[in-house]
Design a protein around this motif. Sequence first.
Motif, PDB file in Angstrom:
ATOM      1  N   GLU A  75       0.840  -1.211   0.000  1.00  0.00           N
ATOM      2  CA  GLU A  75       0.000   0.000   0.000  1.00  0.00           C
ATOM      3  C   GLU A  75       0.869   1.252   0.000  1.00  0.00           C
ATOM      4  O   GLU A  75       0.591   2.205  -0.717  1.00  0.00           O
ATOM      5  N   TYR A  76       1.936   1.214   0.793  1.00  0.00           N
ATOM      6  CA  TYR A  76       2.838   2.369   0.857  1.00  0.00           C
ATOM      7  C   TYR A  76       3.495   2.622  -0.490  1.00  0.00           C
ATOM      8  O   TYR A  76       3.616   3.778  -0.927  1.00  0.00           O
ATOM      9  N   LEU A  77       3.922   1.568  -1.186  1.00  0.00           N
ATOM     10  CA  LEU A  77       4.574   1.743  -2.483  1.00  0.00           C
ATOM     11  C   LEU A  77       3.628   2.376  -3.492  1.00  0.00           C
ATOM     12  O   LEU A  77       4.021   3.271  -4.248  1.00  0.00           O
ATOM     13  N   LEU A  78       2.381   1.936  -3.505  1.00  0.00           N
ATOM     14  CA  LEU A  78       1.401   2.509  -4.434  1.00  0.00           C
ATOM     15  C   LEU A  78       1.203   4.001  -4.157  1.00  0.00           C
ATOM     16  O   LEU A  78       1.115   4.811  -5.087  1.00  0.00           O
ATOM     17  N   GLN A  79       1.140   4.361  -2.888  1.00  0.00           N
ATOM     18  CA  GLN A  79       0.963   5.763  -2.525  1.00  0.00           C
ATOM     19  C   GLN A  79       2.190   6.588  -2.909  1.00  0.00           C
ATOM     20  O   GLN A  79       2.073   7.697  -3.439  1.00  0.00           O
ATOM     21  N   LEU A  80       3.367   6.038  -2.649  1.00  0.00           N
ATOM     22  CA  LEU A  80       4.606   6.738  -2.985  1.00  0.00           C
ATOM     23  C   LEU A  80       4.737   6.947  -4.482  1.00  0.00           C
ATOM     24  O   LEU A  80       5.091   8.045  -4.941  1.00  0.00           O
ATOM     25  N   GLN A 136      -6.100  10.847  -4.055  1.00  0.00           N
ATOM     26  CA  GLN A 136      -6.421  10.342  -2.722  1.00  0.00           C
ATOM     27  C   GLN A 136      -5.275   9.518  -2.142  1.00  0.00           C
ATOM     28  O   GLN A 136      -5.046   9.516  -0.927  1.00  0.00           O
ATOM     29  N   LEU A 137      -4.533   8.825  -3.015  1.00  0.00           N
ATOM     30  CA  LEU A 137      -3.383   8.048  -2.549  1.00  0.00           C
ATOM     31  C   LEU A 137      -2.287   8.962  -2.003  1.00  0.00           C
ATOM     32  O   LEU A 137      -1.591   8.604  -1.050  1.00  0.00           O
ATOM     33  N   ILE A 138      -2.153  10.146  -2.597  1.00  0.00           N
ATOM     34  CA  ILE A 138      -1.153  11.111  -2.094  1.00  0.00           C
ATOM     35  C   ILE A 138      -1.569  11.620  -0.720  1.00  0.00           C
ATOM     36  O   ILE A 138      -0.746  11.748   0.181  1.00  0.00           O
ATOM     37  N   VAL A 139      -2.859  11.882  -0.565  1.00  0.00           N
ATOM     38  CA  VAL A 139      -3.372  12.335   0.728  1.00  0.00           C
ATOM     39  C   VAL A 139      -3.136  11.267   1.788  1.00  0.00           C
ATOM     40  O   VAL A 139      -2.703  11.577   2.926  1.00  0.00           O
ATOM     41  N   SER A 171      -0.811  11.571   5.152  1.00  0.00           N
ATOM     42  CA  SER A 171      -1.603  11.535   6.378  1.00  0.00           C
ATOM     43  C   SER A 171      -1.089  10.510   7.382  1.00  0.00           C
ATOM     44  O   SER A 171      -1.613  10.418   8.491  1.00  0.00           O
ATOM     45  N   LYS A 172      -0.094   9.738   7.013  1.00  0.00           N
ATOM     46  CA  LYS A 172       0.423   8.686   7.906  1.00  0.00           C
ATOM     47  C   LYS A 172       1.065   9.285   9.139  1.00  0.00           C
ATOM     48  O   LYS A 172       1.692  10.324   9.068  1.00  0.00           O
TER      49      LYS A 172
END
Length: 204
Positions: free
Chosen positions: A48-53, A196-199, A203-204
């Motif tokens: 999930e983190y990789l997709l957001q990054l 939304q993935l950037i948010v 937000s972590k």
Amino acid sequence: MARYTGPIAKQSRRERTVLHANLKSARALEKRPYPPGEHGRGRIKESEYLLQLREKQKARRIYGVLERQFRNYYDRASRSQGLTGENLLVALEMRLDNVVFRGGLARTRREARQLVNHKHFKVNGRTVNIPSYEVRVGDVITLRERSRNIVPVIGALELLGTRNQPGWVSLDQDKRQISVLSQPERKQIDVPVQEQLIVELYSK
């Protein structure tokens, strides 16, 4: 002024999508549809983190913004009313170099940035050479008289028929003038980014 000076085709391969209106990037991605580097072909667990990054990196590279500046855009978007992700994209769209590109007086954002840096444009009659300058609704961006027929501008105007010009900007070809009619709505921002993935990442 800090900016990325490396190969843009490599950026497109890293994000697995064509980030810039550039034939070289498209061909490189078609020929080698995997990330660059020694382990590019290897299997990477897409957490999930990789997709957001990757989504954040994609947005940064499309607009040509470095890390600290991008974080500043996000912080400002998070303090504004409305959806943070949409606020972020609107702020990036309202950069002067992006407005020049969207208006049709440059073929790519990189080219628009260079034209702005070289003082080819005026905003409301005043010369501005800062690509990140925040354009506002009602502003008028005009090419300087000596720059009206330079090669990049002529090339961009020849491509107008092949591009979709968004409704929030208007171009007067004869005057070489772009008018900002409104702020862009999300549906008018055609970048392949899931904001939304950037948010979620920040937000972590």
